[in-house]
Design a protein around this motif. Sequence first.
Motif, mmCIF file in Angstrom:
data_model
loop_
_atom_site.group_PDB
_atom_site.id
_atom_site.type_symbol
_atom_site.label_atom_id
_atom_site.label_comp_id
_atom_site.label_asym_id
_atom_site.label_seq_id
_atom_site.Cartn_x
_atom_site.Cartn_y
_atom_site.Cartn_z
ATOM 1 N N UNK A 12 0.885 -1.151 -0.091
ATOM 2 C CA UNK A 12 0.088 0.082 -0.126
ATOM 3 C C UNK A 12 0.948 1.085 -0.105
ATOM 4 N N UNK A 13 0.110 2.321 -0.407
ATOM 5 C CA UNK A 13 0.760 3.715 -0.455
ATOM 6 C C UNK A 13 -0.196 4.931 -0.185
ATOM 7 N N UNK A 14 0.171 5.842 0.002
ATOM 8 C CA UNK A 14 -0.846 6.947 0.289
ATOM 9 C C UNK A 14 -2.158 6.998 -0.613
ATOM 10 N N UNK A 22 -2.916 -7.089 3.038
ATOM 11 C CA UNK A 22 -2.477 -8.473 3.431
ATOM 12 C C UNK A 22 -0.918 -8.563 3.521
ATOM 13 N N UNK A 23 -0.370 -8.101 2.492
ATOM 14 C CA UNK A 23 1.096 -8.048 2.334
ATOM 15 C C UNK A 23 1.776 -7.307 3.172
ATOM 16 N N UNK A 24 1.098 -5.912 3.445
ATOM 17 C CA UNK A 24 1.504 -4.945 4.598
ATOM 18 C C UNK A 24 1.438 -5.883 6.164
ATOM 19 N N UNK A 25 0.395 -6.343 6.308
ATOM 20 C CA UNK A 25 0.253 -6.961 7.470
ATOM 21 C C UNK A 25 1.070 -7.841 7.821
ATOM 22 N N UNK A 116 10.247 -12.099 -1.695
ATOM 23 C CA UNK A 116 9.430 -11.795 -2.870
ATOM 24 C C UNK A 116 8.020 -12.329 -2.451
ATOM 25 N N UNK A 117 7.099 -11.188 -2.236
ATOM 26 C CA UNK A 117 5.865 -11.400 -1.549
ATOM 27 C C UNK A 117 4.568 -11.557 -2.670
ATOM 28 N N UNK A 118 5.047 -11.485 -3.865
ATOM 29 C CA UNK A 118 4.109 -11.523 -5.020
ATOM 30 C C UNK A 118 4.958 -12.097 -6.157
ATOM 31 N N UNK A 119 4.305 -13.195 -7.073
ATOM 32 C CA UNK A 119 5.098 -13.929 -7.935
ATOM 33 C C UNK A 119 5.663 -13.206 -9.126
ATOM 34 N N UNK A 194 -0.674 -20.028 4.988
ATOM 35 C CA UNK A 194 -2.044 -19.115 5.017
ATOM 36 C C UNK A 194 -1.657 -17.711 5.458
ATOM 37 N N UNK A 195 -2.587 -16.998 4.926
ATOM 38 C CA UNK A 195 -2.864 -15.574 5.528
ATOM 39 C C UNK A 195 -3.233 -15.450 7.042
ATOM 40 N N UNK A 196 -3.294 -14.477 7.419
ATOM 41 C CA UNK A 196 -3.713 -14.230 8.901
ATOM 42 C C UNK A 196 -4.902 -13.512 8.999
ATOM 43 N N UNK A 197 -5.696 -13.468 10.104
ATOM 44 C CA UNK A 197 -6.709 -12.387 10.337
ATOM 45 C C UNK A 197 -6.453 -11.812 11.722
ATOM 46 N N UNK A 198 -6.884 -10.679 12.012
ATOM 47 C CA UNK A 198 -6.781 -9.839 13.158
ATOM 48 C C UNK A 198 -8.022 -10.245 13.906
ATOM 49 N N UNK A 199 -8.030 -11.238 14.870
ATOM 50 C CA UNK A 199 -9.112 -11.912 15.673
ATOM 51 C C UNK A 199 -9.680 -10.995 16.622
#
Length: 390
Positions: A12-14, A22-25, A116-119, A194-199
């Motif tokens: 993300x950016x401004x 999700x990459x940021x988190x 590298x977080x994206x292929x 797997x991804x995560x989620x802020x519970x």
Amino acid sequence: MLRVLTLSTLFPDISRANFGVFVERQTLGLAAHPGVELRVVAPVGLPPWPLTRHARYRDLARLPRREVWKGLEVLRPRFLALPMTQGRFHTAALARALSPVLDEVRRVFLFDVIDASFFFPDGPAAVALGRRYGVPVSIKARGADVHHWGRARATAGQVLRAARAADGLLAVSAAMRGDMVALGILAERIRVHHTGVDLDRFAPGDQAALKRELGIAGPLVVSLGALIPRKGHDIVIEAMARVPDATLLIAGEGAERGRLETLARPLGDRVRLLGSVPHDELPRLLAAADVLALASSSEGLANAWVEALACGVPVVITDAGGAHDVVTAPEAGRVVARTPEAFAEAIAALLANPPDPAAVRRSAERFTWAANTAGLYAHLAGLVARRRAP
């Protein structure tokens, strides 16, 4: 100490606050690990001047080249993304642009591994840079980066060569790993991550009060995602004609907006397009819902699925990507055919017999950011250890 260079064109950016959250988190979680030092390089692809003056690129061209983003030091170098070339030259342009940037980074931060977080184009460029600096490289597959770029004639060869040359590979779901294997990548080289989620943020709330805030009376169906054909919002809208008295709220923006508004017009106020909704506001929107419906033609493992479950909201989704990694019990929802009839039937069934929100939430409790961080740290540390072994 494990020194990680995270490389991501999906950050993300401004100007794009919801882009790659999700990459940021995931990156924030890894950076907070006591055994990690981390820097982020988030390249920005731009066409040649004067196309950068177009409204589509103007804000991207103005982004700072270096900034602190939520506590992370982020570099945003530019690379040339030539239009009308189907991405054929993206990897070479990215690697050329990054070499002097990373030469400078290495003077103050001697990174041990490139994540590298994206292929694509991140992965092939990371492999070239890994060779340049003598460090291992990991590449993560998330969905469209493999489903599109891994099959497109201009880029499929680059994706496959990078997968075979990388020191480690990650996939967001078991289905994503299967898709990678179908391209010719060895299954034993791919780790599901797997991804995560802020519970804490995504949790059941006072549904009645939240519906009142939204001006909703009666059953509520929510759909999230860009307004593009792949997300299948048209299918959900058509399904709503068969689900009387229910309202559909669609959060997202994109090129399909005009067509979707036309399709929704006969349903009046029962279908509302909300536009882009900040990620911080999604927990309240989801907690107000009775069902999340998303008719994607392809996915890796959609964060929206897991976020809905964490809010106690069952999902109706297609058999795309990691759908069966998420819907593992009847209370989690339904995996159905990608037709309006199938969606209408499943939505109506869940509205008629809603599952217990606490039981729905349990389906999401496996997807924690703590587990995501631990898995990523173990993976990257293992690559470094193997490279250093005699």
